[in-house]
Design an enzyme around this catalytic site. Structure first.
Site, PDB file in Angstrom:
ATOM      1  N   LYS A 185       0.846  -1.204   0.000  1.00 13.20           N
ATOM      2  CA  LYS A 185       0.000   0.000   0.000  1.00 13.20           C
ATOM      3  C   LYS A 185       0.874   1.244   0.000  1.00 13.20           C
ATOM      4  CE  LYS A 185      -1.744   1.454   4.063  1.00 13.20           C
ATOM      5  NZ  LYS A 185      -1.404   2.817   4.474  1.00 13.20           N
ATOM      6  N   ASN A 186       1.912   1.248   0.821  1.00  9.14           N
ATOM      7  CA  ASN A 186       2.701   2.476   0.999  1.00  9.14           C
ATOM      8  C   ASN A 186       3.704   2.714  -0.110  1.00  9.14           C
ATOM      9  OD1 ASN A 186       1.172   2.896   3.223  1.00  9.14           O
ATOM     10  ND2 ASN A 186       2.737   2.296   4.708  1.00  9.14           N
ATOM     11  N   CYS A 219      -5.199  11.793  12.778  1.00 10.86           N
ATOM     12  CA  CYS A 219      -5.858  10.494  12.600  1.00 10.86           C
ATOM     13  C   CYS A 219      -5.726   9.765  13.928  1.00 10.86           C
ATOM     14  CB  CYS A 219      -5.189   9.718  11.475  1.00 10.86           C
ATOM     15  SG  CYS A 219      -3.578   9.120  11.970  1.00 10.86           S
ATOM     16  N   ARG A 272      -0.223  14.063  13.218  1.00 16.59           N
ATOM     17  CA  ARG A 272       0.238  13.875  11.831  1.00 16.59           C
ATOM     18  C   ARG A 272       0.531  15.227  11.163  1.00 16.59           C
ATOM     19  NH1 ARG A 272      -1.070   8.594  10.280  1.00 16.59           N
ATOM     20  NH2 ARG A 272       0.538   8.799   8.687  1.00 16.59           N
ATOM     21  N   ASP A 303       4.927   0.271  11.882  1.00 14.74           N
ATOM     22  CA  ASP A 303       3.680  -0.328  11.391  1.00 14.74           C
ATOM     23  C   ASP A 303       3.511  -1.777  11.829  1.00 14.74           C
ATOM     24  OD1 ASP A 303       3.536   1.416   8.191  1.00 14.74           O
ATOM     25  OD2 ASP A 303       3.112   2.016  10.244  1.00 14.74           O
ATOM     26  N   ARG A 359      -8.214  -1.075   4.640  1.00 12.86           N
ATOM     27  CA  ARG A 359      -7.364  -0.045   4.014  1.00 12.86           C
ATOM     28  C   ARG A 359      -6.023  -0.637   3.603  1.00 12.86           C
ATOM     29  NH1 ARG A 359      -7.590   5.508   7.270  1.00 12.86           N
ATOM     30  NH2 ARG A 359      -6.392   6.011   5.429  1.00 12.86           N
TER      31      ARG A 359
HETATM   32  C1  EPZ Z   1       4.181   6.765   6.325  1.00 11.91           C
HETATM   33  O1  EPZ Z   1       3.421   7.759   7.002  1.00 11.91           O
HETATM   34  C2  EPZ Z   1       3.279   5.551   6.224  1.00 11.91           C
HETATM   35  N1  EPZ Z   1       2.088   5.883   5.428  1.00 11.91           N
HETATM   36  C3  EPZ Z   1       2.870   5.093   7.619  1.00 11.91           C
HETATM   37  O2  EPZ Z   1       2.109   3.895   7.475  1.00 11.91           O
HETATM   38  C4  EPZ Z   1       4.139   4.773   8.417  1.00 11.91           C
HETATM   39  O3  EPZ Z   1       3.773   4.429   9.728  1.00 11.91           O
HETATM   40  C5  EPZ Z   1       5.058   5.990   8.432  1.00 11.91           C
HETATM   41  O4  EPZ Z   1       5.342   6.407   7.073  1.00 11.91           O
HETATM   42  C6  EPZ Z   1       6.381   5.715   9.127  1.00 11.91           C
HETATM   43  O5  EPZ Z   1       7.011   4.638   8.510  1.00 11.91           O
HETATM   44  C7  EPZ Z   1       2.188   5.891   4.077  1.00 11.91           C
HETATM   45  O6  EPZ Z   1       3.236   5.639   3.507  1.00 11.91           O
HETATM   46  C8  EPZ Z   1       0.930   6.205   3.321  1.00 11.91           C
HETATM   47  P1  EPZ Z   1       6.277  10.121   8.512  1.00 11.91           P
HETATM   48  P2  EPZ Z   1       3.976   9.284   7.079  1.00 11.91           P
HETATM   49  O7  EPZ Z   1       6.104  11.381   7.740  1.00 11.91           O
HETATM   50  O8  EPZ Z   1       4.596   9.634   5.778  1.00 11.91           O
HETATM   51  C9  EPZ Z   1       6.252  13.233  12.112  1.00 11.91           C
HETATM   52  C10 EPZ Z   1       0.255   2.493   7.735  1.00 11.91           C
HETATM   53  O9  EPZ Z   1      -0.232   1.892   8.715  1.00 11.91           O
HETATM   54  N2  EPZ Z   1       6.179  14.268  11.061  1.00 11.91           N
HETATM   55  O10 EPZ Z   1       7.552   9.351   8.393  1.00 11.91           O
HETATM   56  O11 EPZ Z   1       2.886  10.128   7.604  1.00 11.91           O
HETATM   57  C11 EPZ Z   1       4.920  12.493  12.230  1.00 11.91           C
HETATM   58  O12 EPZ Z   1       4.051  13.190  13.101  1.00 11.91           O
HETATM   59  C12 EPZ Z   1       0.711   3.925   7.864  1.00 11.91           C
HETATM   60  O13 EPZ Z   1       0.403   1.969   6.593  1.00 11.91           O
HETATM   61  C13 EPZ Z   1       6.304  15.611  11.434  1.00 11.91           C
HETATM   62  O14 EPZ Z   1       6.469  15.936  12.610  1.00 11.91           O
HETATM   63  O15 EPZ Z   1       5.097   9.108   8.198  1.00 11.91           O
HETATM   64  C14 EPZ Z   1       5.303  11.170  12.802  1.00 11.91           C
HETATM   65  O16 EPZ Z   1       5.436  11.313  14.212  1.00 11.91           O
HETATM   66  C15 EPZ Z   1       0.515   4.462   9.269  1.00 11.91           C
HETATM   67  N3  EPZ Z   1       6.215  16.562  10.480  1.00 11.91           N
HETATM   68  C16 EPZ Z   1       6.701  10.933  12.210  1.00 11.91           C
HETATM   69  O17 EPZ Z   1       7.168  12.203  11.720  1.00 11.91           O
HETATM   70  C17 EPZ Z   1       6.024  16.257   9.149  1.00 11.91           C
HETATM   71  O18 EPZ Z   1       5.959  17.179   8.309  1.00 11.91           O
HETATM   72  C18 EPZ Z   1       6.690   9.913  11.079  1.00 11.91           C
HETATM   73  O19 EPZ Z   1       5.956  10.478  10.056  1.00 11.91           O
HETATM   74  C19 EPZ Z   1       5.891  14.890   8.796  1.00 11.91           C
HETATM   75  C20 EPZ Z   1       5.977  13.913   9.763  1.00 11.91           C
END
Ligand code: EPZ
Length: 420
Positions: free
Chosen positions: A25-26, A119, A124, A309, A401
């Site tokens: 998915k990701n 969420c 997020r 995850d 999802r």
């Molecule tokens: C991706 O989310 C994945 N989703 C998530 O999978 C996964 O858990 C995550 O990466 C970490 O591996 C998709 O790929 C669609 P991040 P993403 O930006 O991109 C903080 C699932 O179950 N952050 O690496 O949102 C954020 O709050 C989903 O398949 C900021 O502070 O993850 C979080 O604490 C859940 N500012 C951390 O970084 C920003 O601008 C990780 O977020 C962006 C992120």
């Protein structure tokens, strides 16, 4: 939208047999967004049948692309991208729609979308996305819950250092940089396999990217991207979920079409717990597990560390291990929503902020439980497959999802599970 169905599981059956791991998915989501950058028809194979993928295809359609899915192949015809607004309803349905921002700015120079709400996992934020795109020449106004983004003179390359190796921010910067004027460097980039998969798709379309999968990624902007054909990489989290289900029921399993090299964040943990794991060439992995010893600590980390995850399915697995495991969730602020439901199934778990302590018990017993987010829902399936007696799991809109027909998958592995 709420799904009134439920999974009914009679636990205690060994999960064993062979199963193919579906596409990630990701990987599929950012690659569908990238397809909007290519002037023509791209063909994507091994795309999983998931509600998040359907949502991404609906977004592409509202943007003027023609999106057709037959089986696990999706074609995206993006000769004319006419729209640049992502409807509020679709943003709310799938917050990861934020990954369309970089592609739309690159393709049309404009993007309007409602602020992706928080969420189940926490706030997020997208501050890293916004500050990076501003450095590349985007003007981004946030007001009344909307993001209005324009790049009047087009985007230009920049040197960007991420304070956190954010997966989504790295993807948005890549999508904006591939047709920006000049060179972009991303420092402290996310190293997840999904970034490599996205980069491979973009390179096939004519992008000039080096370093994907490493901490520094360099992109040389090109004028135009052409469509291509690409097969989405296997889902390393779904693969891990299948392994947790086999391990918790002391079964044995063969995974096909998986990528063991992308699973090294958690395979050693399974081995430390007592699993026997053999990897063959060609995406095949064998695991058997006769008893489970609790690992002392599991700490989620950015790739290549232990993936956040797969944390929830592992809290279910450790519920029946011998000993106590301390989980530290370093990525998201609220990722233990599934714990009260595991406790209803008889688990002995205490949580304190980002720490959760799982004390192995001798057995779990069936109960009615509810999923409230995707991976927590997967954890409930893993636990229910091992619990004595009957469990019912609702909240399938979350599980659907990220998991293709979970009841079919686990039934094919000997589980007594049906969707009603
Ligand atoms: C991706 O989310 C994945 N989703 C998530 O999978 C996964 O858990 C995550 O990466 C970490 O591996 C998709 O790929 C669609 P991040 P993403 O930006 O991109 C903080 C699932 O179950 N952050 O690496 O949102 C954020 O709050 C989903 O398949 C900021 O502070 O993850 C979080 O604490 C859940 N500012 C951390 O970084 C920003 O601008 C990780 O977020 C962006 C992120």
């Amino acid at each position: 939208m709420e799904n009134r169905q439920k999974l009914v599981i009679n636990g205690g059956k060994r999960i064993e047999g062979e199963i193919s791991v579906h596409g990630a998915k990701n990987s599929a989501l950012p690659i569908l967004s990238a397809a909007a950058l290519a002037h023509g028809e791209s063909v994507l194979h091994n795309v999983p049948t998931l509600t998040d993928v359907d949502a991404a295809c609906r977004i592409l359609t509202t943007l003027g692309c023609k999106c057709r899915k037959s089986g696990n192949t999706v074609t995206v015809e993006a000769s004319n991208v006419t729209g640049s607004e992502i409807p509020d309803t679709l943003m709310r349905e799938m917050r990861s729609s934020i990954v369309f921002l970089g592609a739309l700015l690159g393709r049309t120079g404009h993007c309007r979308l409602s602020f992706p709400g928080g969420c189940e996992l926490g706030a997020r934020p997208i501050d890293l996305h916004i500050s990076a795109l501003r450095k590349m020449g985007a003007e981004i106004n946030e007001e009344h819950g909307y993001l209005d983004c324009v790049a009047p003179d087009g985007l230009h390359g920049a040197k960007i250092s991420l304070s956190f190796p954010s997966v989504g921010a790295t993807e948005n910067i890549l999508l904006a940089a591939v047709t920006a004027k000049g060179c972009t460097e991303i420092h402290n980039a996310a190293r997840e396999p999904e970034i490599v998969d996205l980069s491979e798709f973009l390179t096939k379309c004519g992008a000039k990217i080096s370093g994907a999968g490493e901490s520094v990624i360099t992109v040389e902007g090109v004028r135009r991207l052409e469509p291509c054909e690409h097969s989405v990489s296997p889902d390393r989290i779904v693969a891990g979920t299948y392994l947790c289900a086999a391990a918790i029921t002391h079964g044995e399993i063969i995974l096909t079409h998986c990528d063991p090299s992308a699973m090294n964040g958690y395979l050693p943990v399974l081995e430390a717990m007592g699993a026997k794991i053999y990897t063959y060439g060609g995406g095949k992995l064998y695991m058997s597990c006769k008893r489970l010893k609790a690992p002392p600590t599991i700490r989620t980390m950015p790739y290549p560390g232990f993936p956040t995850d797969i944390q929830a399915p592992f809290t279910a697995l450790c519920s029946l291990a011998e000993g106590t495991t301390v989980f530290v969730e370093t990525i998201f602020e609220n990722r233990f929503r599934h714990v009260p439901e595991l406790i209803r199934l008889g688990a002995s778990i205490r949580t304190e902020g980002r720490v959760c302590v799982v004390q192995g018990v001798r057995s779990l017993s069936g109960a009615k439980v509810r999923a409230s987010e995707l991976r927590g829902g997967a954890a409930l399936i893993v636990a229910a497959l091992a619990a004595e007696g009957t469990s019912e799991i609702t909240g399938l809109e979350f599980i659907d999802r990220g998991y293709e027909a979970p009841e079919k998958a686990f039934r094919s592995l000997g589980g007594d599970i049906r969707r009603v």
